[in-house]
Design a protein around this motif. Structure first.
Motif, mmCIF file in Angstrom:
data_model
loop_
_atom_site.group_PDB
_atom_site.id
_atom_site.type_symbol
_atom_site.label_atom_id
_atom_site.label_comp_id
_atom_site.label_asym_id
_atom_site.label_seq_id
_atom_site.Cartn_x
_atom_site.Cartn_y
_atom_site.Cartn_z
ATOM 1 N N ILE A 276 71.787 8.355 -47.316
ATOM 2 C CA ILE A 276 71.932 7.903 -48.704
ATOM 3 C C ILE A 276 72.218 6.405 -48.738
ATOM 4 O O ILE A 276 71.645 5.650 -49.531
ATOM 5 N N GLU A 277 73.100 5.957 -47.855
ATOM 6 C CA GLU A 277 73.441 4.534 -47.796
ATOM 7 C C GLU A 277 72.217 3.691 -47.436
ATOM 8 O O GLU A 277 71.947 2.659 -48.061
ATOM 9 N N ILE A 291 76.256 6.757 -55.801
ATOM 10 C CA ILE A 291 77.669 6.934 -56.137
ATOM 11 C C ILE A 291 77.941 8.372 -56.567
ATOM 12 O O ILE A 291 78.929 8.997 -56.148
ATOM 13 N N GLY A 292 77.067 8.912 -57.386
ATOM 14 C CA GLY A 292 77.253 10.278 -57.873
ATOM 15 C C GLY A 292 77.231 11.316 -56.767
ATOM 16 O O GLY A 292 77.908 12.349 -56.852
ATOM 17 N N LEU A 293 76.468 11.054 -55.719
ATOM 18 C CA LEU A 293 76.385 11.996 -54.604
ATOM 19 C C LEU A 293 77.565 11.861 -53.645
ATOM 20 O O LEU A 293 78.032 12.854 -53.070
ATOM 21 N N SER A 313 76.873 -2.571 -52.643
ATOM 22 C CA SER A 313 76.696 -2.068 -51.279
ATOM 23 C C SER A 313 78.037 -1.795 -50.624
ATOM 24 O O SER A 313 78.197 -0.806 -49.905
ATOM 25 N N ASP A 314 79.022 -2.669 -50.874
ATOM 26 C CA ASP A 314 80.358 -2.454 -50.322
ATOM 27 C C ASP A 314 80.993 -1.207 -50.919
ATOM 28 O O ASP A 314 81.702 -0.466 -50.222
ATOM 29 N N GLN A 315 80.759 -0.956 -52.191
ATOM 30 C CA GLN A 315 81.307 0.249 -52.827
ATOM 31 C C GLN A 315 80.725 1.508 -52.181
ATOM 32 O O GLN A 315 81.445 2.469 -51.899
ATOM 33 N N ILE A 316 79.423 1.486 -51.941
ATOM 34 C CA ILE A 316 78.784 2.646 -51.319
ATOM 35 C C ILE A 316 79.279 2.822 -49.881
ATOM 36 O O ILE A 316 79.543 3.953 -49.437
ATOM 37 N N SER A 317 79.437 1.724 -49.148
ATOM 38 C CA SER A 317 79.960 1.805 -47.783
ATOM 39 C C SER A 317 81.381 2.356 -47.774
ATOM 40 O O SER A 317 81.749 3.129 -46.882
ATOM 41 N N ASN A 362 75.685 19.922 -49.183
ATOM 42 C CA ASN A 362 74.359 20.517 -49.249
ATOM 43 C C ASN A 362 73.542 19.915 -50.391
ATOM 44 O O ASN A 362 72.330 19.696 -50.257
ATOM 45 N N ALA A 363 74.206 19.618 -51.508
ATOM 46 C CA ALA A 363 73.518 18.984 -52.635
ATOM 47 C C ALA A 363 72.987 17.622 -52.224
ATOM 48 O O ALA A 363 71.878 17.225 -52.605
ATOM 49 N N LEU A 364 73.771 16.899 -51.442
ATOM 50 C CA LEU A 364 73.351 15.594 -50.961
ATOM 51 C C LEU A 364 72.138 15.729 -50.043
ATOM 52 O O LEU A 364 71.172 14.967 -50.135
#
Length: 470
Positions: A276-277, A291-293, A313-317, A362-364
């Protein structure tokens, strides 16, 4: 390597702690520092045997080649995106944590394990994680499919299969990266040394995710849902299983070493979240979707710190790190809760399916299968890779068959065959550069060569040999 006749391993003749005769494996035997190919354990002074396993894998050429093998995005131009090498290093990091935390429980519970520390178990799982993708061919799972298709769809491959036994044919028509990985660490890396890398048998047991040949394929059994061994390499795993007391269920099939489940959990956790990242970095997934996942998997985290980050990107990391940490601890609890079933070889699923956040994970994974793995950039390059590997297999297998037919007088072989033969590295045919008389063995050597290529080398070699530019 001695070929053992079919027998139930020593584990079947042991008893449980409660005195019953139910087959049970024991940590005392499962955790040994004896190395494949060596009759005695070497004295370890500066590092443990399992730390040396980690180092041997990292310094191997097969591991280095992972730097140019596809994780999700083939031949990516973005240097942020992970390759098989960076993925394997990250999986090993998570695996070390999983192994060490589980190791604390094992060592405290089983007081006879005076020769093992929690950190040893962390190193074992880390080493298995480092090697878990070492057998993957170029272009990932598309590469596996291309090699299989060569033997089932192309006339040259079909003609080779007609010379083989059904079991030998199955090894080729169901080419599997996991089986190739076992072959690399036990034979192909350091081919002149018995046992290849000569890893500890415990690390090899923890590495072998599917301890069976294709004859015992069963998609409903987690240990046999893929073929992790080819028949030529069964004697090697037989020796490992006999030493460790891994329960044997058939002539060419065994249950899993319990630590396989930790290696698998580390891989499952990493690839699902990290894909995802990476997909966000190449704009295949939106910020809001990412973010939602990730948020449902991140557990309790500092929301203020998250909101103050200026970079998306930092938020996702940040969420990626929190999610991995949260899932890691859940996996440890699942392993400990099911320890007895794991030792009995009677656990039918991956341990991540037993964690509280399995549905969110699993949703991810389902999102990734629908939106990332079918991303046009991925599909276009992998389809090209599929053609490239099929062509390379055809060229080199045609060459080796032509040379075999004229083994007594190579000058009678086609000129192109003699020229192409010079491109085949010595490590795959021996220093004498003699063609194997057995069609199975010489075809395996070509499969070893082609599957060991990096993505870029396969593309470059195909271009040079055909004049076609990707």
């Amino acid at each position: 390597m001695r070929i053992y006749a079919y027998e139930f391993t020593r584990a079947l003749r042991r008893t449980n702690d409660n005195g019953t005769n139910t087959p049970m494996m024991h940590w005392k035997h499962l955790l040994t520092d004896k190395r494949l190919g060596k009759t005695q354990s070497a004295k370890e002074h500066d590092r443990s045997a399992f730390q040396k396993d980690v180092d041997r894998i990292i310094f191997s050429s097969a591991f280095r080649r992972l730097q140019d093998k596809t994780q999700v995005f083939p031949l990516a131009k973005n240097d942020y995106v992970r390759t098989r090498l960076t993925h394997s290093l990250e999986v090993a990091s998570v695996g070390r944590s999983l192994g060490t935390l589980v190791g604390k429980h094992i060592v405290q519970k089983h007081t006879d394990l005076t020769h093992i520390t929690p950190e040893d178990i962390g190193s074992i799982v880390a080493a298995a994680c480092l090697a878990h993708d070492i057998g993957n061919p170029p272009f990932g799972h598309f590469g596996e499919a291309a090699i299989r298709a060569f033997f089932t769809e192309r006339p040259v491959g079909q003609a080779i299969c007609q010379q083989l036994t059904p079991a030998q044919q199955a090894d080729l028509t169901h080419f599997e990266g996991n089986a190739q990985g076992f072959r690399i660490v036990t034979r192909l890396q350091n081919p002149d040394i018995a046992g290849g890398l000569q890893l500890t048998q415990t690390t090899l047991g923890a590495f072998c995710k599917y301890p069976c040949t294709r004859a015992h394929y069963n998609p409903n059994n987690i240990a046999t849902k893929k073929n992790g061994l080819i028949i030529a390499d069964v004697p090697y795993f037989q020796a490992i299983a006999n030493e460790l007391g891994i329960i044997q269920t058939a002539a060419q099939a065994w249950v899993r070493h319990p630590l396989v489940y930790l290696m698998e959990a580390a891989d499952d956790i990493c690839y699902a979240i990290i894909d995802i990242e990476d997909a966000h970095q190449v704009k295949a997934v939106s910020y809001h979707d990412a973010i939602g996942l990730l948020q449902p998997l991140a557990g309790n985290y500092d929301h203020l710190r998250f909101q103050q980050m200026r970079s998306r990107s930092d938020q996702i990391s940040f969420l990626r790190a929190k999610a991995i940490g949260n899932l890691l601890h859940q996996a440890v609890e699942a392993f400990i809760d099911n320890e007895d079933r794991l030792l009995a070889g009677n656990y039918p699923q991956s341990i991540v399916k037993a964690i509280p956040d399995h549905d969110a994970l699993n949703a991810l994974t389902q999102f990734a299968e629908k939106n990332i793995y079918n991303y046009p950039q991925v599909v276009e390059t992998e389809m090209a890779g599929y053609r490239i590997l099929g062509d390379l297999m055809e060229m080199f297998c045609s060459m080796i068959e032509d040379m075999a037919q004229h083994a007594d007088n190579p000058s009678n072989a086609k000129a192109a065959s003699n020229m192409l033969f010079n491109l085949l590295p010595t490590r795959f045919i021996g220093p004498e550069r003699k063609i194997a008389t057995c069609p199975y063995q010489r075809t395996l050597s070509i499969g070893d060569f082609v599957s060991g290529m990096t993505d870029s080398y396969a593309v470059s070699l195909h271009q040079k040999l055909t004049g076609i530019k990707l």
